[in-house]
Every structure is written in structure tokens, then in C-alpha cells.
Scaffold this motif. Structure first.
Motif, mmCIF file in Angstrom:
data_model
loop_
_atom_site.group_PDB
_atom_site.id
_atom_site.type_symbol
_atom_site.label_atom_id
_atom_site.label_comp_id
_atom_site.label_asym_id
_atom_site.label_seq_id
_atom_site.Cartn_x
_atom_site.Cartn_y
_atom_site.Cartn_z
ATOM 1 N N SER A 128 39.723 27.402 45.161
ATOM 2 C CA SER A 128 40.232 26.621 44.036
ATOM 3 C C SER A 128 41.131 27.518 43.180
ATOM 4 N N VAL A 129 42.091 26.910 42.520
ATOM 5 C CA VAL A 129 43.021 27.666 41.674
ATOM 6 C C VAL A 129 42.245 28.373 40.566
ATOM 7 N N GLU A 130 41.248 27.720 40.000
ATOM 8 C CA GLU A 130 40.452 28.327 38.930
ATOM 9 C C GLU A 130 39.722 29.578 39.432
ATOM 10 N N ALA A 131 39.117 29.492 40.598
ATOM 11 C CA ALA A 131 38.427 30.651 41.166
ATOM 12 C C ALA A 131 39.428 31.772 41.443
ATOM 13 N N TYR A 132 40.601 31.390 41.960
ATOM 14 C CA TYR A 132 41.647 32.369 42.210
ATOM 15 C C TYR A 132 42.031 33.078 40.903
ATOM 16 N N LEU A 133 42.225 32.298 39.836
ATOM 17 C CA LEU A 133 42.628 32.872 38.549
ATOM 18 C C LEU A 133 41.555 33.813 37.992
ATOM 19 N N TYR A 134 40.300 33.425 38.065
ATOM 20 C CA TYR A 134 39.227 34.293 37.569
ATOM 21 C C TYR A 134 39.167 35.600 38.363
ATOM 22 N N ARG A 135 39.327 35.512 39.672
ATOM 23 C CA ARG A 135 39.307 36.729 40.482
ATOM 24 C C ARG A 135 40.508 37.616 40.129
ATOM 25 N N ALA A 136 41.676 36.982 39.978
ATOM 26 C CA ALA A 136 42.887 37.739 39.652
ATOM 27 C C ALA A 136 42.763 38.408 38.277
ATOM 28 N N VAL A 137 42.212 37.696 37.303
ATOM 29 C CA VAL A 137 42.025 38.254 35.955
ATOM 30 C C VAL A 137 41.036 39.413 36.004
ATOM 31 N N ARG A 138 39.962 39.232 36.754
ATOM 32 C CA ARG A 138 38.973 40.318 36.884
ATOM 33 C C ARG A 138 39.610 41.565 37.486
ATOM 34 N N ASN A 139 40.318 41.384 38.591
ATOM 35 C CA ASN A 139 40.941 42.522 39.273
ATOM 36 C C ASN A 139 41.987 43.207 38.392
ATOM 37 N N LYS A 140 42.805 42.408 37.740
ATOM 38 C CA LYS A 140 43.849 42.968 36.862
ATOM 39 C C LYS A 140 43.205 43.702 35.679
ATOM 40 N N PRO B 129 42.457 29.846 27.330
ATOM 41 C CA PRO B 129 41.461 30.439 26.414
ATOM 42 C C PRO B 129 40.241 31.004 27.158
ATOM 43 N N LYS B 130 39.813 30.292 28.220
ATOM 44 C CA LYS B 130 38.664 30.764 28.993
ATOM 45 C C LYS B 130 38.986 32.068 29.725
ATOM 46 N N LEU B 131 40.176 32.133 30.298
ATOM 47 C CA LEU B 131 40.580 33.341 31.019
ATOM 48 C C LEU B 131 40.738 34.536 30.072
ATOM 49 N N CYS B 132 41.266 34.272 28.883
ATOM 50 C CA CYS B 132 41.392 35.346 27.882
ATOM 51 C C CYS B 132 40.015 35.861 27.476
ATOM 52 N N ALA B 133 39.079 34.957 27.252
ATOM 53 C CA ALA B 133 37.714 35.360 26.894
ATOM 54 C C ALA B 133 37.086 36.150 28.043
ATOM 55 N N PHE B 134 37.326 35.702 29.274
ATOM 56 C CA PHE B 134 36.797 36.406 30.447
ATOM 57 C C PHE B 134 37.385 37.822 30.539
ATOM 58 N N ALA B 135 38.685 37.936 30.388
ATOM 59 C CA ALA B 135 39.338 39.257 30.443
ATOM 60 C C ALA B 135 38.821 40.155 29.317
ATOM 61 N N ASN B 136 38.557 39.561 28.173
ATOM 62 C CA ASN B 136 38.083 40.335 27.023
ATOM 63 C C ASN B 136 36.681 40.909 27.245
ATOM 64 N N THR B 137 35.900 40.294 28.127
ATOM 65 C CA THR B 137 34.579 40.865 28.429
ATOM 66 C C THR B 137 34.729 42.221 29.112
ATOM 67 N N PHE B 138 35.849 42.429 29.799
ATOM 68 C CA PHE B 138 36.115 43.721 30.441
ATOM 69 C C PHE B 138 36.838 44.678 29.499
ATOM 70 N N LEU B 139 37.883 44.163 28.860
ATOM 71 C CA LEU B 139 38.815 45.025 28.137
ATOM 72 C C LEU B 139 38.425 45.290 26.676
ATOM 73 N N LYS B 140 37.679 44.385 26.088
ATOM 74 C CA LYS B 140 37.278 44.534 24.674
ATOM 75 C C LYS B 140 38.503 44.702 23.766
ATOM 76 N N ASP B 141 39.570 44.005 24.123
ATOM 77 C CA ASP B 141 40.824 44.072 23.368
ATOM 78 C C ASP B 141 41.547 42.738 23.579
ATOM 79 N N ILE B 142 41.637 41.953 22.516
ATOM 80 C CA ILE B 142 42.206 40.601 22.613
ATOM 81 C C ILE B 142 43.650 40.643 23.125
ATOM 82 N N GLN B 143 44.479 41.526 22.541
ATOM 83 C CA GLN B 143 45.888 41.590 22.935
ATOM 84 C C GLN B 143 46.028 41.974 24.403
#
Length: 182
Positions: free
Chosen positions: A59-71, A20-34
Motif C-alpha cells: 500500500s502507498v501508506e505502508a510504502y511512505l512509512y517505510r520510506a520516512v523511517r529509512n530516511k 501530519p501523521k508522517l511528520c509525527a512518525f519521523a519526529n519519533t526518530f529525529l526529535k526535531d519538527i523541522q
């Protein structure tokens, strides 16, 4: 930092806590839940799929946040390229359509002008063609046809009135036609 090994239990816990946190983070960039959920699914799927060969120095969490941001940024770039391409195609289609429409209007106008000129009395038609298509001056037409300049003026006046009446729907285009040929 020591590389973490991702076990099935650790992945499931990570998924429940971070999804849920990663989805919310990605949504700050994409403005699209899906789209945000799709990005996070892709990242987590690749993490699981490559868990044995993946080397994570943070850390895996930091890795995931960076990967979500880049993607997410890559998705935005891809959307922008698609929009530019779509806009370019729409402009090209509109331009081609406009050119085709202009060509059709021009063809229709040419046909209507020819028909109108052909339906003029023979002498008026000849005077008009000598003036507009051959570029002769009234005095030159007068001399060539052995008629007075006044007759040429009257015939040209009559020819133009006749064309105005015949070409009412094409009046604006007609003006441009005569200016171009005058």
C-alpha cells in the motif's frame, strides 16, 4: 498486490491525510519538527516526481512509512557522522593549539633561562654550565677549574637561588627542565 497508480487527486488526498501523521512518525526518530517535515517533504516530493515509474507492491501508506523511517535513520546517521567529524576536528585543533602554546612557553622559558644564565657572574656561569649542560660532577668541575669542591657547591647554590628568583613565573617548567637535564 496490484500496483497503484497515483493520480493528482489521489496524491492531494494522500498528502492531506498522511502528511501530519508522517511528520509525527519521523519526529519519533529525529526529535526535531523541522527536520521531520523536511524528511516528509522529500519523500512526498520524490513520490510525486517518480509517480509514473515508481512500482509500489504494498500500500502507498505502508510504502511512505517505510520510506520516512529509512530516511529518518539516514538523517540520524548523517548527524552522527557530522558530530564525530566535528569532535575529531575540535580535538585536533585543541591539540595543535596546546602544542603551539607548549612550544611557545618552552621557547619563552629557554630564552629566559639563557638570559638569566648569561647575566650571572662569569665564574658562576661557567660552573653552572659545566654541571648542568656538560654533566660534570662537582669534583670534576673542581679539578677542571682548579678550585675547591666547596667553592663549586657555593657557586652552584648561588646560581640556583639566582635562577629561582629570575624565573619565578616559570618555576614549575623550570623544575621539569632541570630534572630533564640532570
Amino acid at each position: 498486490m496490484v500496483e497503484e497508480v497515483i493520480t493528482k487527486d489521489k496524491f492531494e488526498k494522500l498528502f492531506r491525510e498522511q502528511y501530519p501523521k508522517l511528520c509525527a512518525f519521523a519526529n519519533t526518530f529525529l526529535k526535531d519538527i523541522q527536520a521531520s517535515e523536511d524528511v516528509v517533504h522529500d519523500i512526498l516530493f520524490k513520490l510525486w516526481e517518480n509517480r509514473e515509474t515508481l512500482k509500489i507492491d504494498i500500500s502507498v501508506e505502508a510504502y511512505l512509512y517505510r520510506a520516512v523511517r529509512n530516511k529518518s535513520l539516514n538523517v540520524i546517521r548523517h548527524i552522527e557522522v557530522k558530530e564525530q567529524y566535528k569532535s575529531y576536528n575540535e580535538e585536533a585543533i585543541n591539540e595543535a593549539s596546546q602544542n603551539e602554546s607548549d612550544t611557545m612557553e618552552s621557547s619563552e622559558l629557554d630564552l629566559k633561562i639563557r638570559e638569566s644564565i648569561d647575566s650571572m657572574p662569569e665564574k658562576r656561569k661557567e660552573i653552572f654550565q659545566l654541571s648542568r649542560f656538560d654533566g660534570l660532577k662537582y669534583a670534576e668541575i673542581s679539578k677542571k677549574l682548579n678550585i675547591s669542591v666547596k667553592t663549586v657547591e657555593n657557586q652552584m647554590s648561588s646560581a640556583l637561588k639566582y635562577l629561582r628568583t629570575e624565573l619565578t613565573g616559570f618555576f614549575t617548567i623550570l623544575i621539569l627542565f632541570f630534572l630533564k637535564n640532570f
